[in-house]
Design a protein around this motif. Structure first.
Motif, short mmCIF file in Angstrom:
data_model
loop_
_atom_site.label_atom_id
_atom_site.label_comp_id
_atom_site.label_asym_id
_atom_site.label_seq_id
_atom_site.Cartn_x
_atom_site.Cartn_y
_atom_site.Cartn_z
N PHE A 291 31.24 32.20 47.56
CA PHE A 291 31.69 31.16 47.16
C PHE A 291 29.93 30.06 46.10
O PHE A 291 30.66 30.02 44.98
CB PHE A 291 31.32 30.17 48.41
CG PHE A 291 32.83 30.75 49.34
CD1 PHE A 291 34.18 29.68 48.93
CD2 PHE A 291 32.29 31.25 50.09
CE1 PHE A 291 35.40 30.47 48.99
CE2 PHE A 291 33.66 31.11 50.56
CZ PHE A 291 35.00 31.13 50.08
N GLY A 292 29.93 30.75 45.87
CA GLY A 292 28.67 30.69 45.20
C GLY A 292 28.51 30.69 43.93
O GLY A 292 28.75 30.27 43.17
N PHE A 293 28.68 32.59 43.45
CA PHE A 293 28.39 33.21 42.36
C PHE A 293 29.43 33.67 41.80
O PHE A 293 30.02 33.31 40.97
CB PHE A 293 27.73 34.15 42.57
CG PHE A 293 26.31 34.30 42.87
CD1 PHE A 293 25.43 33.14 42.59
CD2 PHE A 293 25.55 35.03 43.46
CE1 PHE A 293 23.81 32.41 43.24
CE2 PHE A 293 23.72 34.01 44.54
CZ PHE A 293 23.79 33.75 43.49
N GLY A 294 30.53 33.56 42.63
CA GLY A 294 31.30 34.39 42.04
C GLY A 294 32.29 33.44 42.05
O GLY A 294 33.16 33.92 40.61
N LEU A 295 32.86 32.47 42.25
CA LEU A 295 33.34 31.24 42.36
C LEU A 295 32.80 30.32 40.79
O LEU A 295 33.56 30.18 40.07
CB LEU A 295 33.38 29.61 42.51
CG LEU A 295 34.57 30.60 44.26
CD1 LEU A 295 35.01 29.18 44.69
CD2 LEU A 295 35.83 31.41 43.45
N GLY A 296 31.72 30.34 40.50
CA GLY A 296 30.55 30.70 39.34
C GLY A 296 31.59 31.28 37.86
O GLY A 296 31.10 30.50 37.13
N LEU B 8 30.57 41.13 43.09
CA LEU B 8 31.20 40.69 44.43
C LEU B 8 32.27 41.67 44.98
O LEU B 8 32.31 41.57 46.15
CB LEU B 8 30.47 39.55 44.08
CG LEU B 8 29.92 38.87 44.28
CD1 LEU B 8 29.81 37.28 44.17
CD2 LEU B 8 28.45 39.60 45.73
N SER B 9 33.43 41.56 43.97
CA SER B 9 33.69 42.23 45.14
C SER B 9 34.01 43.66 45.49
O SER B 9 34.54 43.81 46.32
CB SER B 9 35.23 42.31 43.84
OG SER B 9 35.35 40.67 43.31
N ILE B 10 33.19 44.33 44.34
CA ILE B 10 33.14 45.79 44.58
C ILE B 10 32.67 45.86 45.89
O ILE B 10 32.40 46.71 46.66
CB ILE B 10 32.39 46.83 43.05
CG1 ILE B 10 32.89 46.74 42.15
CG2 ILE B 10 31.88 48.19 44.06
CD1 ILE B 10 32.62 47.01 41.20
N ALA B 11 31.00 45.05 46.33
CA ALA B 11 30.14 44.65 47.05
C ALA B 11 31.02 44.93 48.46
O ALA B 11 30.83 45.18 49.59
CB ALA B 11 29.23 44.18 47.27
N GLY B 12 31.94 43.68 47.87
CA GLY B 12 32.81 43.36 49.54
C GLY B 12 33.62 44.65 49.80
O GLY B 12 34.06 44.52 51.17
N GLN C 34 25.85 40.20 34.82
CA GLN C 34 26.60 38.55 34.20
C GLN C 34 28.13 38.71 34.75
O GLN C 34 28.56 38.44 33.65
CB GLN C 34 26.34 38.41 32.96
CG GLN C 34 24.78 38.30 32.87
CD GLN C 34 24.26 37.01 33.64
OE1 GLN C 34 24.17 35.99 33.49
NE2 GLN C 34 23.30 37.22 34.38
N GLU C 35 28.62 40.06 35.77
CA GLU C 35 29.57 39.96 36.09
C GLU C 35 29.92 39.41 37.66
O GLU C 35 30.62 40.45 38.36
CB GLU C 35 30.34 40.61 35.57
CG GLU C 35 30.64 40.96 34.13
CD GLU C 35 31.20 42.27 33.58
OE1 GLU C 35 32.59 42.64 34.19
OE2 GLU C 35 30.59 43.10 33.09
N PRO C 36 29.99 38.28 38.22
CA PRO C 36 29.36 38.50 39.38
C PRO C 36 30.38 38.65 39.79
O PRO C 36 31.02 39.30 41.29
CB PRO C 36 28.88 36.75 39.55
CG PRO C 36 29.54 35.87 38.33
CD PRO C 36 29.34 37.39 36.74
N LEU C 37 31.69 38.75 39.69
CA LEU C 37 33.06 38.52 40.28
C LEU C 37 33.40 39.95 40.89
O LEU C 37 33.20 40.31 42.42
CB LEU C 37 34.09 37.44 39.41
CG LEU C 37 35.49 37.29 40.15
CD1 LEU C 37 34.66 35.78 41.51
CD2 LEU C 37 36.30 36.79 39.57
#
Lengths: 220, 220
Positions: free
Chosen positions: B77-82, A193-197, A187-190
């Motif tokens: 934009f979908g999950f990260g900003l969430g 996703l940053s790591i994946a990016g 439950q830590e999307p940010l």
């Protein structure tokens, strides 16, 4: 009083390995389909250049379809079509097949451009010097035309590498799918996703940097 | 080998909905392109003419948009900003994601276009008494638009194809609608085949329209 059950656990260093492994899978599926697709695309490009009937009437419209239909639709379509004709493919293989043809359709245009960028008079000169058709193709057209379209080919490579993220739709656990799995758990999307990016960036940026260097060197 | 029976009837029945969804796809691609062209123009100018944070902002935007998959950007934009408590609707997610991506790619196209215009032209425009705004809007940008017209057309096709990613974030454009019907009737192959055909037609319409527009715009 029971302890409350925790469904989510935090992000730990092991997950970084999981993501790294998934990045390798992305790399592997891209390398496989880009290699095969590029060879196939060169052959297609040569056919497009050489033959008006086989190239212009049969091959060109087929390749056009691969470019005009979204990759995600192609993947789902092929994944559902393969069992109909009795093929038993796992997500990885169907992903490779479609990505290969997708690459081939993009590379075929690049390859044709490369062949046509070589001056006809130069090819005639090489033929009159006694080179056979194939010698002319491999020793004259390939080095000269190849250099002209190398940046365009790099563009295709980068595009396919990024588009390989779509194979996750079929359930193949590559980088993006792995990050989704982790997001569901932690439950830590940010963060994830940053790591994946960062991983994607690390795969793609060096190549694009190299391509722009190459282009600059050749512009001189 | 071939014991699968095709059922096309449900597809034919829901064809009006699919075509309606195709229009949504076209609409979202056009909107994203419109935003992308405006933002991309600004980014290209910022990258070339500015110094300091504004330049780095533009460079970061362009490199991230070009070096990570479009699907990743949509997820961001979908999950990260969430994670910040900003919950966008699927429509907004796909619109921002696509515009972000298109702006990055178009900015590089525009930069190439701007570099093809000799600096002397701007100087002479300034000599003739135009201010810098006038010189750009009346001398430079019309020429640049002519140079980048075909790259823009390509990007428009990409935008149409990329909007298919809406399926994965729950937006009901053509792919999303197709998946909805496919999971309702279990006729996955038939529905996705129909979607592929509709996408093909949309892409051909876009290309045809752009060719007509080019004939009208570039008469001289």
């Amino acid at each position: 009083m029971q302890e409350p059950i925790s469904f989510f656990t935090g992000f730990n260093p092991n997950d970084l390995w999981f993501l790294g492994e998934a990045a390798l899978k992305t790399l592997w599926i891209s390398i496989l389909s880009i290699t095969v697709g590029s060879v196939l695309g060169c052959i297609f490009g040569w056919i497009l250049h050489e033959s008006r009937f086989a190239g212009g009437i049969i091959l060109a419209p087929i390749l056009d379809v691969f470019r005009s239909v979204p990759l995600i639709i192609q993947l789902v379509l092929f994944y559902n079509f393969a069992p109909i004709v009795g093929l038993d493919l796992n997500p990885f293989l169907s992903g490779v097949v479609i990505l290969t043809f997708y690459t081939a359709s993009l590379v075929s245009n690049v390859a044709r451009g490369g062949i046509e960028s070589v001056d006809m008079s130069m090819r005639r000169a090489s033929r009159s010097l006694g080179l056979t058709y194939w010698q002319d193709l491999f020793h004259v057209v390939l080095p000269i035309g190849g250099r002209t379209v190398f940046p365009a080919w790099i563009g295709v490579v980068l595009g396919v590498m990024k588009d390989s993220a779509l194979v996750s739709v079929l359930g193949y656990v590559e980088l993006l799918k792995a990050s989704q799995i982790l997001i569901t758990r932690t439950q830590e999307p940010l963060l994830i996703l940053s790591i994946a990016g960062v991983f994607y960036f690390a795969l793609s940026y060096p190549i694009s940097l190299y391509a722009s260097r190459f282009e600059k060197r050749w512009a001189k | 080998m071939f014991d699968y029976s095709f059922h096309w009837r449900p597809v034919v029945k829901s064809l009006p909905e699919l075509i309606q969804a195709g229009l949504v796809t076209l609409e979202i691609a056009s909107l994203a392109m419109l935003l992308g062209v405006v933002i991309g123009l600004c980014l290209a100018l910022m990258r070339m003419n500015m110094k300091g944070p504004l330049k780095w902002f533009a460079v970061t935007w362009i490199e991230i948009a070009r070096n990570t998959p479009a699907l990743f950007q949509l997820f961001f934009f979908g999950f990260g900003l969430g994670a910040f408590g900003i919950n966008l609707s699927p429509f907004t997610i796909i619109l921002t994601g696509l515009s972000f991506n298109c702006a990055g790619y178009l900015a590089e196209n525009f930069r190439g276009g701007f570099q093809a215009i000799p600096v002397m032209q701007i100087n002479s425009a300034r000599c003739l008494g135009m201010n810098s705004w006038q010189a750009y809007t009346r001398i430079v940008i019309p020429q640049v638009l002519r140079i980048v017209y075909y790259p823009i057309t390509n990007q428009m096709v990409w935008a149409v194809l990329m909007s298919s990613l809406g399926m994965l974030i729950g937006f009901r454009e053509l792919s999303g609608e197709t998946q909805f019907f496919a999971s309702k009737t279990f006729r996955v192959f038939e529905y996705f085949a129909a979607a592929a055909v509709i996408y093909y037609v949309i892409v051909k319409i876009v290309l045809g329209a752009s060719r007509l527009l080019a004939m009208r715009l570039f008469r001289y």
